[in-house]
Design an enzyme around this catalytic site. Structure first.
Site, PDB file in Angstrom:
ATOM      1  N   GLU A 247     -61.169 -21.228  54.093  1.00  0.00           N
ATOM      2  CA  GLU A 247     -62.204 -20.380  54.194  1.00  0.00           C
ATOM      3  C   GLU A 247     -62.664 -20.246  55.813  1.00  0.00           C
ATOM      4  OE1 GLU A 247     -66.768 -19.911  52.794  1.00  0.00           O
ATOM      5  OE2 GLU A 247     -66.376 -21.858  53.540  1.00  0.00           O
ATOM      6  N   TRP A 248     -62.331 -18.986  56.153  1.00  0.00           N
ATOM      7  CA  TRP A 248     -62.488 -18.554  57.562  1.00  0.00           C
ATOM      8  C   TRP A 248     -64.096 -18.245  57.752  1.00  0.00           C
ATOM      9  CZ3 TRP A 248     -61.667 -13.330  60.431  1.00  0.00           C
ATOM     10  CH2 TRP A 248     -61.898 -13.617  61.786  1.00  0.00           C
ATOM     11  N   ARG A 249     -64.875 -19.347  58.574  1.00  0.00           N
ATOM     12  CA  ARG A 249     -66.348 -19.103  58.690  1.00  0.00           C
ATOM     13  C   ARG A 249     -66.524 -18.153  59.897  1.00  0.00           C
ATOM     14  NH1 ARG A 249     -70.326 -22.160  56.657  1.00  0.00           N
ATOM     15  NH2 ARG A 249     -71.608 -21.150  58.157  1.00  0.00           N
TER      16      ARG A 249
ATOM     17  N   ARG B  13     -71.267 -15.965  56.986  1.00  0.00           N
ATOM     18  CA  ARG B  13     -72.407 -16.556  56.604  1.00  0.00           C
ATOM     19  C   ARG B  13     -73.622 -16.082  57.698  1.00  0.00           C
ATOM     20  NH1 ARG B  13     -72.011 -16.804  52.829  1.00  0.00           N
ATOM     21  NH2 ARG B  13     -70.825 -18.524  52.230  1.00  0.00           N
TER      22      ARG B  13
ATOM     23  N   HIS C 185     -76.819 -18.893  48.364  1.00  0.00           N
ATOM     24  CA  HIS C 185     -77.124 -20.017  48.939  1.00  0.00           C
ATOM     25  C   HIS C 185     -78.511 -20.263  49.418  1.00  0.00           C
ATOM     26  CE1 HIS C 185     -73.148 -18.839  50.163  1.00  0.00           C
ATOM     27  NE2 HIS C 185     -72.593 -20.115  50.122  1.00  0.00           N
TER      28      HIS C 185
ATOM     29  N   LYS D  87     -70.227 -17.800  43.365  1.00  0.00           N
ATOM     30  CA  LYS D  87     -70.613 -18.901  44.086  1.00  0.00           C
ATOM     31  C   LYS D  87     -72.099 -19.299  44.361  1.00  0.00           C
ATOM     32  CE  LYS D  87     -69.921 -21.282  48.563  1.00  0.00           C
ATOM     33  NZ  LYS D  87     -69.888 -21.165  49.703  1.00  0.00           N
TER      34      LYS D  87
ATOM     35  N   ARG E 232     -70.297 -31.861  43.444  1.00  0.00           N
ATOM     36  CA  ARG E 232     -68.910 -31.331  44.101  1.00  0.00           C
ATOM     37  C   ARG E 232     -67.599 -32.258  43.620  1.00  0.00           C
ATOM     38  NH1 ARG E 232     -69.920 -28.733  49.136  1.00  0.00           N
ATOM     39  NH2 ARG E 232     -72.067 -28.703  49.947  1.00  0.00           N
TER      40      ARG E 232
ATOM     41  N   SER F  58     -69.180 -27.999  56.923  1.00  0.00           N
ATOM     42  CA  SER F  58     -69.573 -26.477  56.916  1.00  0.00           C
ATOM     43  C   SER F  58     -71.067 -26.340  56.164  1.00  0.00           C
ATOM     44  CB  SER F  58     -68.818 -25.410  56.649  1.00  0.00           C
ATOM     45  OG  SER F  58     -68.343 -25.449  55.122  1.00  0.00           O
TER      46      SER F  58
ATOM     47  N   GLN G 118     -70.975 -32.156  52.173  1.00  0.00           N
ATOM     48  CA  GLN G 118     -69.446 -32.020  51.811  1.00  0.00           C
ATOM     49  C   GLN G 118     -68.688 -33.349  51.951  1.00  0.00           C
ATOM     50  OE1 GLN G 118     -67.878 -29.147  54.298  1.00  0.00           O
ATOM     51  NE2 GLN G 118     -68.497 -27.369  52.990  1.00  0.00           N
TER      52      GLN G 118
END
Length: 226
Positions: free
Chosen positions: A30-32, A62, A118, A143, A186, A205, A209
């Site tokens: 995932e490229w944030r 984001r 989110h 998501k 998770r 991120s 996590q």
């Protein structure tokens, strides 16, 4: 369950120095892009896509509306997504549905959408309605990441995921309850029908996590036949 890990460079030098060997046990990158200034995103993109050539990439922008690091108008947001998609055609594109619903019509022809929601403050009472509205649009992935205030919030998120996956078996979901309290969600995604779990490498991120190393150990135990 696929493992997703973020890359969050803050400039082109950091992008060029990414150690791709750290990601060898990861299914999705995932490229944030929101960790970069808006004007640098397009110029840093070649380094990211070259580094991870042949790997599945999620392009995520984001915004501050949903806990991210960049502030954009609706039109700036969708224009930047469309520009990256036109040049690099990433495997997945994250779209913050409820925050940018006004420009969602511009994304209707995109087959690779991750429709996301989110909430870093709470698990809202209308969570089931959010599941329903996003699922009806049939994106590649729905998501949802929300912050629990109680154990019941965690169970609600997991129960809704199970219910909607049962009713929509072809739809992919990636759901999580954030923070320490929500960590169970998770780890047990496979049980309830969540296809992705997001892990941390050097830097998380999102709250709660689990590290890649810990996730690999846990999944090995959960997926073992013995």
């Amino acid at each position: 369950m696929k493992i997703v890990a973020p890359v969050m460079p803050r400039n082109v030098e950091e992008a060029q120095s990414i150690d791709v060997s750290k990601y060898q046990d990861v299914n999705l990158i995932e490229w944030r892009a929101d960790f970069l200034p808006k004007e640098d995103i397009v110029s840093v993109a070649p380094a990211i896509f070259e580094k991870f050539a042949g790997r599945e990439i999620i392009f995520t922008l984001r915004t501050s509306r949903e806990g991210g690091h960049i502030t954009l108008s609706d039109q700036e947001y969708v224009d930047l997504i469309k520009e990256i998609n036109a040049i690099y055609n990433p495997d997945y594109i994250d779209f913050e549905y409820f925050s940018h619903k006004a420009v969602f019509h511009e994304m209707l022809d995109f087959p690779n959408l991750v429709l996301s929601y989110h909430n870093f403050d709470e698990t809202p009472e209308n969570l089931m309605e959010a599941f329903s509205e996003m699922t009806k649009l049939a994106p590649r992935v729905v998501k949802i990441a929300v912050m629990p205030q109680s154990e019941q919030d965690v169970l609600d998120l997991m129960n809704y995921t199970r219910g909607f996956k049962t009713l929509n078996p072809e739809q992919e979901f990636a759901t999580m309850s954030m923070g320490k309290l929500g960590r169970l969600s998770r780890l047990a995604g496979d049980v309830v029908g969540s296809s992705w779990t997001f892990v941390s490498l050097d830097q998380a991120s999102a709250p709660g996590q689990v590290s890649l190393a810990d996730m690999k150990r846990i999944l090995h135990v959960l997926e073992s036949e013995d």
